[in-house]
Design a protein around this motif. Structure first.
Motif, PDB file in Angstrom:
ATOM      1  N   LEU A   2      -7.909  11.241  15.556  1.00 28.78           N
ATOM      2  CA  LEU A   2      -8.849  10.647  14.654  1.00 28.78           C
ATOM      3  C   LEU A   2      -8.888  11.584  13.372  1.00 28.78           C
ATOM      4  CD1 LEU A   2     -11.452   8.876  14.051  1.00 28.78           C
ATOM      5  CD2 LEU A   2     -12.559  10.709  15.551  1.00 28.78           C
ATOM      6  N   LYS A   3      -8.904  13.029  13.747  1.00 27.67           N
ATOM      7  CA  LYS A   3      -9.348  13.852  12.621  1.00 27.67           C
ATOM      8  C   LYS A   3      -8.153  13.938  11.717  1.00 27.67           C
ATOM      9  CE  LYS A   3     -11.481  17.390  10.706  1.00 27.67           C
ATOM     10  NZ  LYS A   3     -12.921  17.240  10.133  1.00 27.67           N
ATOM     11  N   HIS A   4      -6.737  13.772  12.330  1.00 27.51           N
ATOM     12  CA  HIS A   4      -5.603  13.853  11.572  1.00 27.51           C
ATOM     13  C   HIS A   4      -5.492  12.559  10.687  1.00 27.51           C
ATOM     14  CE1 HIS A   4      -3.904  16.682  14.684  1.00 27.51           C
ATOM     15  NE2 HIS A   4      -3.930  17.437  13.352  1.00 27.51           N
ATOM     16  N   THR A   5      -6.054  11.514  11.145  1.00 24.48           N
ATOM     17  CA  THR A   5      -5.973  10.172  10.305  1.00 24.48           C
ATOM     18  C   THR A   5      -7.125  10.670   9.403  1.00 24.48           C
ATOM     19  OG1 THR A   5      -5.524   8.802  12.399  1.00 24.48           O
ATOM     20  CG2 THR A   5      -6.442   7.816  10.572  1.00 24.48           C
ATOM     21  N   TYR A   6      -8.275  10.905   9.406  1.00 27.99           N
ATOM     22  CA  TYR A   6      -9.185  11.168   8.410  1.00 27.99           C
ATOM     23  C   TYR A   6      -8.580  12.005   7.278  1.00 27.99           C
ATOM     24  CZ  TYR A   6     -12.851  14.050   6.423  1.00 27.99           C
ATOM     25  OH  TYR A   6     -13.740  14.485   5.277  1.00 27.99           O
ATOM     26  N   ALA A   7      -7.810  13.160   7.621  1.00 29.85           N
ATOM     27  CA  ALA A   7      -7.229  13.957   6.746  1.00 29.85           C
ATOM     28  C   ALA A   7      -6.283  13.066   5.695  1.00 29.85           C
ATOM     29  CB  ALA A   7      -6.787  15.264   7.260  1.00 29.85           C
TER      30      ALA A   7
ATOM     31  N   LEU B  27     -10.141   5.538   5.704  1.00 30.75           N
ATOM     32  CA  LEU B  27     -11.005   6.556   5.916  1.00 30.75           C
ATOM     33  C   LEU B  27     -12.198   5.911   6.818  1.00 30.75           C
ATOM     34  CD1 LEU B  27     -11.900   9.413   5.582  1.00 30.75           C
ATOM     35  CD2 LEU B  27     -12.883   8.870   3.306  1.00 30.75           C
ATOM     36  N   ALA B  28     -12.971   4.801   6.106  1.00 24.96           N
ATOM     37  CA  ALA B  28     -14.070   4.352   6.576  1.00 24.96           C
ATOM     38  C   ALA B  28     -13.860   3.923   8.131  1.00 24.96           C
ATOM     39  CB  ALA B  28     -14.312   2.966   6.058  1.00 24.96           C
ATOM     40  N   ALA B  29     -12.720   3.764   8.780  1.00 25.92           N
ATOM     41  CA  ALA B  29     -12.305   3.509  10.174  1.00 25.92           C
ATOM     42  C   ALA B  29     -12.569   4.576  10.986  1.00 25.92           C
ATOM     43  CB  ALA B  29     -11.097   2.767  10.270  1.00 25.92           C
TER      44      ALA B  29
ATOM     45  N   ALA C 116     -21.549   6.893   6.104  1.00 24.94           N
ATOM     46  CA  ALA C 116     -20.136   6.975   5.699  1.00 24.94           C
ATOM     47  C   ALA C 116     -20.055   6.174   4.206  1.00 24.94           C
ATOM     48  CB  ALA C 116     -19.562   5.921   6.798  1.00 24.94           C
ATOM     49  N   ASP C 117     -20.812   5.373   3.893  1.00 28.76           N
ATOM     50  CA  ASP C 117     -20.531   4.576   2.606  1.00 28.76           C
ATOM     51  C   ASP C 117     -20.799   5.725   1.237  1.00 28.76           C
ATOM     52  OD1 ASP C 117     -19.946   2.231   3.865  1.00 28.76           O
ATOM     53  OD2 ASP C 117     -22.073   1.443   3.507  1.00 28.76           O
ATOM     54  N   ALA C 118     -21.629   6.535   1.520  1.00 29.23           N
ATOM     55  CA  ALA C 118     -21.983   7.590   0.587  1.00 29.23           C
ATOM     56  C   ALA C 118     -20.863   8.409   0.253  1.00 29.23           C
ATOM     57  CB  ALA C 118     -23.480   8.180   0.766  1.00 29.23           C
ATOM     58  N   LEU C 119     -20.409   8.973   1.651  1.00 32.44           N
ATOM     59  CA  LEU C 119     -19.222   9.733   1.646  1.00 32.44           C
ATOM     60  C   LEU C 119     -17.923   9.256   0.868  1.00 32.44           C
ATOM     61  CD1 LEU C 119     -17.681  12.432   2.414  1.00 32.44           C
ATOM     62  CD2 LEU C 119     -17.275  11.442   4.512  1.00 32.44           C
TER      63      LEU C 119
ATOM     64  N   ASP D 153     -17.556   4.891  20.579  1.00 31.14           N
ATOM     65  CA  ASP D 153     -18.054   3.802  20.226  1.00 31.14           C
ATOM     66  C   ASP D 153     -17.270   2.483  21.263  1.00 31.14           C
ATOM     67  OD1 ASP D 153     -17.832   0.819  18.547  1.00 31.14           O
ATOM     68  OD2 ASP D 153     -19.584   1.762  18.197  1.00 31.14           O
ATOM     69  N   PRO D 154     -17.931   1.664  21.788  1.00 35.41           N
ATOM     70  CA  PRO D 154     -17.485   0.955  22.946  1.00 35.41           C
ATOM     71  C   PRO D 154     -16.129  -0.284  22.130  1.00 35.41           C
ATOM     72  CG  PRO D 154     -19.625   0.209  22.848  1.00 35.41           C
ATOM     73  CD  PRO D 154     -19.314   1.662  22.051  1.00 35.41           C
ATOM     74  N   GLU D 155     -16.685  -0.308  20.850  1.00 41.91           N
ATOM     75  CA  GLU D 155     -15.621  -1.448  20.136  1.00 41.91           C
ATOM     76  C   GLU D 155     -14.635  -0.441  19.239  1.00 41.91           C
ATOM     77  OE1 GLU D 155     -16.531  -4.707  20.290  1.00 41.91           O
ATOM     78  OE2 GLU D 155     -17.749  -4.147  21.771  1.00 41.91           O
ATOM     79  N   ARG D 156     -14.969   0.539  18.596  1.00 37.34           N
ATOM     80  CA  ARG D 156     -14.037   1.252  17.516  1.00 37.34           C
ATOM     81  C   ARG D 156     -13.411   2.517  18.236  1.00 37.34           C
ATOM     82  NH1 ARG D 156     -17.730   2.272  12.417  1.00 37.34           N
ATOM     83  NH2 ARG D 156     -15.578   3.053  11.787  1.00 37.34           N
ATOM     84  N   GLY D 157     -13.785   3.098  19.366  1.00 31.15           N
ATOM     85  CA  GLY D 157     -13.310   4.095  19.901  1.00 31.15           C
ATOM     86  C   GLY D 157     -14.253   5.537  19.311  1.00 31.15           C
ATOM     87  N   TRP D 158     -13.417   6.598  19.184  1.00 27.70           N
ATOM     88  CA  TRP D 158     -14.219   7.796  18.624  1.00 27.70           C
ATOM     89  C   TRP D 158     -14.245   7.863  17.285  1.00 27.70           C
ATOM     90  CZ3 TRP D 158     -16.438  11.348  21.806  1.00 27.70           C
ATOM     91  CH2 TRP D 158     -16.130  11.403  23.152  1.00 27.70           C
ATOM     92  N   LEU D 159     -15.356   8.094  16.945  1.00 29.88           N
ATOM     93  CA  LEU D 159     -15.953   8.243  15.371  1.00 29.88           C
ATOM     94  C   LEU D 159     -16.369   9.639  15.217  1.00 29.88           C
ATOM     95  CD1 LEU D 159     -17.508   4.683  15.429  1.00 29.88           C
ATOM     96  CD2 LEU D 159     -15.472   5.089  14.478  1.00 29.88           C
ATOM     97  N   ILE D 160     -16.187  10.095  13.896  1.00 26.91           N
ATOM     98  CA  ILE D 160     -16.873  11.354  13.304  1.00 26.91           C
ATOM     99  C   ILE D 160     -18.182  10.750  12.857  1.00 26.91           C
ATOM    100  CG2 ILE D 160     -16.695  12.965  11.391  1.00 26.91           C
ATOM    101  CD1 ILE D 160     -13.524  12.174  11.307  1.00 26.91           C
ATOM    102  N   THR D 161     -19.313  11.676  13.414  1.00 26.65           N
ATOM    103  CA  THR D 161     -20.646  11.560  13.192  1.00 26.65           C
ATOM    104  C   THR D 161     -21.017  12.636  12.286  1.00 26.65           C
ATOM    105  OG1 THR D 161     -21.357  12.509  14.932  1.00 26.65           O
ATOM    106  CG2 THR D 161     -21.164  10.128  15.285  1.00 26.65           C
TER     107      THR D 161
END
Length: 158
Positions: A15-20, A31-33, A52-55, A117-125
């Motif tokens: 997740l973190k590597h995908t974010y970067a 990124l939104a994912a 997330a939208d603001a970021l 998240d049960p639908e999306r998996g791990w997410l950055i909060t």
């Protein structure tokens, strides 16, 4: 035997590597994912976002075609507690600012929080940077410095 804790660690690292990678390639949908809708971020004292939208909006405005970025996320320390987790990463970054003629590079500790998240998996909060150092170099001081911004893909079909 399947080690669920190890799988969670692997998923958060991916997740973190995908974010970067999405930040550096300006893949805003990708990124939104990686982000929870309620996520918060503080990268600098004057750069705080809520949601997330603001970021993503802020990144789209700051990371124009004149700003080339590269981020490396390494050496994670992860603490997983059920469907939440905390992590600290060593992050190295470089930004080539062709519009103002500077290269900025540095290192930070990225303190993150995650939820599953049960639908999306791990997410950055939450992401909070603790800057270790930042260095700037004027492109005018290095007349041989050249930037190629024409992308090419050696893996593309010919």
């Amino acid at each position: 035997m399947h080690d669920l804790q190890a799988q969670h660690r692997w998923d958060i690292q991916e997740l973190k590597h995908t974010y970067a990678r999405c930040v550096d390639t300006r893949d805003w949908a990708g990124l939104a994912a990686t982000l929870a809708p309620e996520m918060t971020a503080q990268f600098r004292p004057d750069w705080i976002t809520d949601g997330a939208d603001a970021l993503i909006t802020e990144m789209e405005q700051r990371l124009t075609a004149d700003r080339i970025t590269a981020h490396w996320m390494i050496q994670p320390t992860l603490e997983i507690d059920g469907d939440t987790a905390r992590g600290t990463w060593t992050m190295a970054d470089r930004t080539i600012c062709t519009d103002i003629g500077y290269v900025i590079e540095g290192q930070s500790l990225s303190h993150d929080e995650y939820r599953r998240d049960p639908e999306r998996g791990w997410l950055i909060t939450s992401i909070t940077y603790q800057r270790v150092y930042e260095a700037r170099m004027s492109l005018a001081d290095t007349p041989s410095f050249q930037v190629t911004t024409t992308p090419f893909d050696l893996l593309a079909p010919r």
